[in-house]
Write a protein that holds these residues in place. Structure first.
Motif, mmCIF file in Angstrom:
data_model
loop_
_atom_site.group_PDB
_atom_site.id
_atom_site.type_symbol
_atom_site.label_atom_id
_atom_site.label_comp_id
_atom_site.label_asym_id
_atom_site.label_seq_id
_atom_site.Cartn_x
_atom_site.Cartn_y
_atom_site.Cartn_z
ATOM 1 N N HIS A 66 -7.039 -2.344 3.897
ATOM 2 C CA HIS A 66 -7.934 -1.188 3.806
ATOM 3 C C HIS A 66 -7.766 -0.240 4.993
ATOM 4 O O HIS A 66 -7.758 0.983 4.821
ATOM 5 N N ALA A 67 -7.608 -0.762 6.197
ATOM 6 C CA ALA A 67 -7.424 0.094 7.378
ATOM 7 C C ALA A 67 -6.129 0.892 7.262
ATOM 8 O O ALA A 67 -6.086 2.077 7.611
ATOM 9 N N CYS A 68 -5.080 0.267 6.759
ATOM 10 C CA CYS A 68 -3.797 0.965 6.596
ATOM 11 C C CYS A 68 -3.904 2.051 5.535
ATOM 12 O O CYS A 68 -3.386 3.157 5.721
ATOM 13 N N ILE A 69 -4.572 1.752 4.432
ATOM 14 C CA ILE A 69 -4.758 2.750 3.373
ATOM 15 C C ILE A 69 -5.562 3.926 3.913
ATOM 16 O O ILE A 69 -5.226 5.089 3.674
ATOM 17 N N GLN A 70 -6.598 3.637 4.648
ATOM 18 C CA GLN A 70 -7.427 4.696 5.226
ATOM 19 C C GLN A 70 -6.601 5.580 6.163
ATOM 20 O O GLN A 70 -6.703 6.798 6.132
ATOM 21 N N THR A 97 -1.940 6.606 -1.941
ATOM 22 C CA THR A 97 -1.547 5.241 -2.258
ATOM 23 C C THR A 97 -1.994 4.934 -3.682
ATOM 24 O O THR A 97 -2.923 5.553 -4.206
ATOM 25 N N GLU A 98 -1.311 3.993 -4.287
ATOM 26 C CA GLU A 98 -1.725 3.539 -5.615
ATOM 27 C C GLU A 98 -2.956 2.645 -5.467
ATOM 28 O O GLU A 98 -3.327 2.260 -4.358
ATOM 29 N N GLU A 99 -3.557 2.299 -6.579
ATOM 30 C CA GLU A 99 -4.679 1.363 -6.543
ATOM 31 C C GLU A 99 -4.199 0.020 -5.995
ATOM 32 O O GLU A 99 -3.046 -0.357 -6.183
ATOM 33 N N THR A 105 0.742 -15.093 -5.685
ATOM 34 C CA THR A 105 0.296 -15.515 -4.345
ATOM 35 C C THR A 105 -1.187 -15.279 -4.091
ATOM 36 O O THR A 105 -1.734 -15.804 -3.136
ATOM 37 N N GLY A 106 -1.809 -14.443 -4.919
ATOM 38 C CA GLY A 106 -3.209 -14.102 -4.697
ATOM 39 C C GLY A 106 -3.402 -13.053 -3.604
ATOM 40 O O GLY A 106 -4.532 -12.745 -3.234
ATOM 41 N N LYS A 107 -2.324 -12.498 -3.081
ATOM 42 C CA LYS A 107 -2.396 -11.498 -2.006
ATOM 43 C C LYS A 107 -2.547 -10.097 -2.593
ATOM 44 O O LYS A 107 -2.069 -9.805 -3.687
ATOM 45 N N ARG A 108 -3.198 -9.220 -1.826
ATOM 46 C CA ARG A 108 -3.398 -7.835 -2.247
ATOM 47 C C ARG A 108 -2.280 -6.943 -1.706
ATOM 48 O O ARG A 108 -1.768 -7.194 -0.616
ATOM 49 N N PHE A 109 -1.944 -5.889 -2.471
ATOM 50 C CA PHE A 109 -0.897 -4.967 -2.045
ATOM 51 C C PHE A 109 -1.100 -3.617 -2.708
ATOM 52 O O PHE A 109 -1.847 -3.483 -3.679
ATOM 53 N N THR A 110 -0.423 -2.612 -2.161
ATOM 54 C CA THR A 110 -0.410 -1.281 -2.749
ATOM 55 C C THR A 110 0.920 -0.607 -2.438
ATOM 56 O O THR A 110 1.635 -1.035 -1.527
ATOM 57 N N PHE A 111 1.223 0.432 -3.202
ATOM 58 C CA PHE A 111 2.436 1.206 -2.990
ATOM 59 C C PHE A 111 2.091 2.617 -2.531
ATOM 60 O O PHE A 111 1.037 3.159 -2.863
ATOM 61 N N LEU A 148 10.821 7.413 -1.532
ATOM 62 C CA LEU A 148 11.205 6.009 -1.455
ATOM 63 C C LEU A 148 9.954 5.153 -1.579
ATOM 64 O O LEU A 148 8.990 5.345 -0.831
ATOM 65 N N PRO A 149 9.931 4.228 -2.535
ATOM 66 C CA PRO A 149 8.738 3.409 -2.704
ATOM 67 C C PRO A 149 8.573 2.406 -1.559
ATOM 68 O O PRO A 149 9.477 1.634 -1.245
ATOM 69 N N LEU A 150 7.402 2.468 -0.925
ATOM 70 C CA LEU A 150 7.050 1.569 0.169
ATOM 71 C C LEU A 150 5.811 0.777 -0.247
ATOM 72 O O LEU A 150 4.953 1.288 -0.972
ATOM 73 N N GLU A 151 5.730 -0.443 0.221
ATOM 74 C CA GLU A 151 4.613 -1.315 -0.125
ATOM 75 C C GLU A 151 3.918 -1.808 1.127
ATOM 76 O O GLU A 151 4.566 -2.108 2.134
ATOM 77 N N LEU A 152 2.601 -1.887 1.068
ATOM 78 C CA LEU A 152 1.810 -2.577 2.086
ATOM 79 C C LEU A 152 1.338 -3.873 1.451
ATOM 80 O O LEU A 152 0.693 -3.856 0.398
ATOM 81 N N TYR A 153 1.693 -5.001 2.067
ATOM 82 C CA TYR A 153 1.385 -6.319 1.525
ATOM 83 C C TYR A 153 0.506 -7.035 2.537
ATOM 84 O O TYR A 153 0.915 -7.276 3.678
#
Length: 129
Positions: A87-91, A100-102, A109-115, A122-127
């Motif tokens: 959330h801090a990174c998205i903000q 960012t995407e939803e 893995t049960g982990k949250r991520f967004t693109f 270039l597509p980047l992801e926060l995992y």
């Protein structure tokens, strides 16, 4: 025996060097290690530290050809960055006018991520690790 300890760098060719330099160093906060202008190629090479072990090499060339960069296109799918607070990174990205995407949930893995995308799409992801 072939043995790899880690990924050393990812090389990215950008269309607008100053815009991408600002994005990766100013917004994402990667430390500039070295900037080299190569006169013979009319090209920059910018070495950016993600952490102690991994780097991004940002290149510019006068007229690089376009490449499909959708996450499901053949070839490199995306570049993912592990973060502790999604959330801090998205903000932070939103404060810098980067959409960012939803947030999604990795069903394996049960982990949250967004693109999100760099200045060239270039597509980047926060995992969230």
């Amino acid at each position: 025996m072939f043995s790899v300890s880690h990924v050393h760098h990812v090389a990215i060719i950008c269309s607008d060097y100053e815009r991408s330099k600002h994005f990766y160093s100013g917004i994402l906060g990667f430390k500039i290690l070295k900037e080299t202008y190569r006169e013979a190629r009319l090209s920059y090479k910018l070495d950016l530290a993600i952490n102690q072990d991994q780097q991004i090499e940002l290149f510019s060339f006068p007229t690089p050809p376009a490449r499909p960069s959708r996450p499901e296109a053949q070839g490199l799918r995306h570049l993912a960055f592990a973060v502790s607070d999604l959330h801090a990174c998205i903000q932070h990205l939103e404060q810098n006018n980067i959409a960012t995407e939803e947030i999604r949930l990795d069903e394996l893995t049960g982990k949250r991520f967004t693109f999100f995308a760099d200045p060239d799409g270039l597509p980047l992801e926060l995992y969230e690790a």
